[in-house]
Design an enzyme around this catalytic site. Structure first.
Site, PDB file in Angstrom:
ATOM      1  N   ARG A  63       3.023  -8.785  13.383  1.00 48.58           N
ATOM      2  CA  ARG A  63       2.348  -7.653  12.739  1.00 48.58           C
ATOM      3  C   ARG A  63       1.141  -8.126  11.934  1.00 48.58           C
ATOM      4  NH1 ARG A  63       7.069  -5.252   9.635  1.00 48.58           N
ATOM      5  NH2 ARG A  63       5.565  -3.828   8.734  1.00 48.58           N
ATOM      6  N   LYS A 122       0.802  -1.213   0.000  1.00 49.69           N
ATOM      7  CA  LYS A 122       0.000   0.000   0.000  1.00 49.69           C
ATOM      8  C   LYS A 122       0.844   1.276   0.000  1.00 49.69           C
ATOM      9  CE  LYS A 122      -1.015  -0.138   4.993  1.00 49.69           C
ATOM     10  NZ  LYS A 122       0.310  -0.709   5.248  1.00 49.69           N
ATOM     11  N   ARG A 171      12.114  -6.340   1.464  1.00 54.55           N
ATOM     12  CA  ARG A 171      11.808  -4.913   1.533  1.00 54.55           C
ATOM     13  C   ARG A 171      12.987  -4.089   2.023  1.00 54.55           C
ATOM     14  NH1 ARG A 171       6.099  -2.957   3.704  1.00 54.55           N
ATOM     15  NH2 ARG A 171       7.025  -3.163   5.752  1.00 54.55           N
ATOM     16  N   ARG A 218      -5.743   2.567  11.497  1.00 60.46           N
ATOM     17  CA  ARG A 218      -5.353   1.174  11.665  1.00 60.46           C
ATOM     18  C   ARG A 218      -6.196   0.485  12.728  1.00 60.46           C
ATOM     19  NH1 ARG A 218       0.139   1.353   9.737  1.00 60.46           N
ATOM     20  NH2 ARG A 218       1.136  -0.666   9.649  1.00 60.46           N
ATOM     21  N   ARG A 247      14.157  -2.862   7.504  1.00 57.99           N
ATOM     22  CA  ARG A 247      13.662  -2.335   8.774  1.00 57.99           C
ATOM     23  C   ARG A 247      13.742  -3.412   9.846  1.00 57.99           C
ATOM     24  NH1 ARG A 247       7.949  -0.286   6.927  1.00 57.99           N
ATOM     25  NH2 ARG A 247       7.422  -1.304   8.865  1.00 57.99           N
TER      26      ARG A 247
END
Ligand code: ADP
Ligand code: ZN
Length: 210
Positions: free
Chosen positions: A167, A13, A123, A88, A156
């Site tokens: 998560r 996203k 990522r 969220r 990260r």
């Protein structure tokens, strides 16, 4: 035009929000990027957020809502904005409604959990400007170096495999209920996340222009 991007962590996203920002000229507002910036600068909000973020848990609503409210009050957000990573929780969505913010469309990027866990390890994010990359799907031109600012593009801490699973669980428990929340308000459009970023972008633009 005010848009919300919904989707699991790693659904892409943020990447799509950046594409929409470029095409439509309205700022992408990423609470994740703002929080990482706050942690780096050791602001009051950053100090409160850090332990939650490291654990892959949600930062308390009042911290995030405060940051978001200040950001969308800035001049460049007057003509519209794209929210990436906010709301969220249902509480955050209700806070947004109480602020009197009108949302035009909510784009829900759907990707299966199995695909997400596989993707996350590739990522990379720029330490300095927050731009996002992926070693297979959207590599930096030079290894580990951000294309736009020459900052370091790194994995990260919260993209480590153990944290990713937590998560995802948090996403299903606390964020996925927003799909129903916005569907009931007639604002939801679901886009199936594709293998290639550009294919998802095409579907995303179609959803916005529909
Ligand atoms: P992703 O969508 O890939 O999980 P983000 O960059 O959007 O990552 O967010 C990273 C972290 O920042 C989250 O795991 C959470 O700790 C915190 N965070 C970001 N946005 C919110 C929010 N709206 N509410 C609570 N915590 C948030
Ligand atoms: Zn950068």
């Amino acid at each position: 035009m005010n848009l919300i991007f919904l989707g699991a962590p790693g659904s892409g996203k943020g990447t799509q929000a950046e594409q929409v920002e470029k095409k439509f000229g309205i700022p992408a507002v990423s609470t994740g990027n703002m929080l990482r910036e706050a942690v780096k600068n050791q602001t009051e909000a950053g100090l409160r957020a850090k332990s939650f973020m490291d654990a892959g848990d949600l930062v308390p609503d009042e911290v995030v809502i405060g940051i978001l409210k200040d950001r969308i009050a800035e001049d460049d957000a007057k003509k519209g904005f794209i929210l990436d990573g906010f709301p969220r929780t249902v509480q955050q969505a209700e806070a947004l409604e109480r602020m009197g913010v009108n949302i035009d469309k909510v784009i829900n990027i759907h990707v299966e959990d199995e695909k997400i866990t596989a993707r996350m390890s590739g990522r990379r994010v720029c330490e300095d400007c927050g731009a996002s990359y992926h070693i297979d799907y959207k590599p930096t031109k030079s290894d580990g170096v951000c294309d736009s600012c020459n900052g370091k593009a790194v994995l990260r801490d919260d993209d480590k495999p153990e944290t990713v699973l937590f998560r995802l669980k948090t996403y299903h428990e606390k964020t996925a209920p927003l799909i129903d929340f916005y569907d009931k308000r007639g604002k939801l459009i679901t886009v199936q996340g594709q293998e290639e970023i550009k294919d998802t972008t095409k579907l995303t633009f179609e959803a916005i222009e529909k």
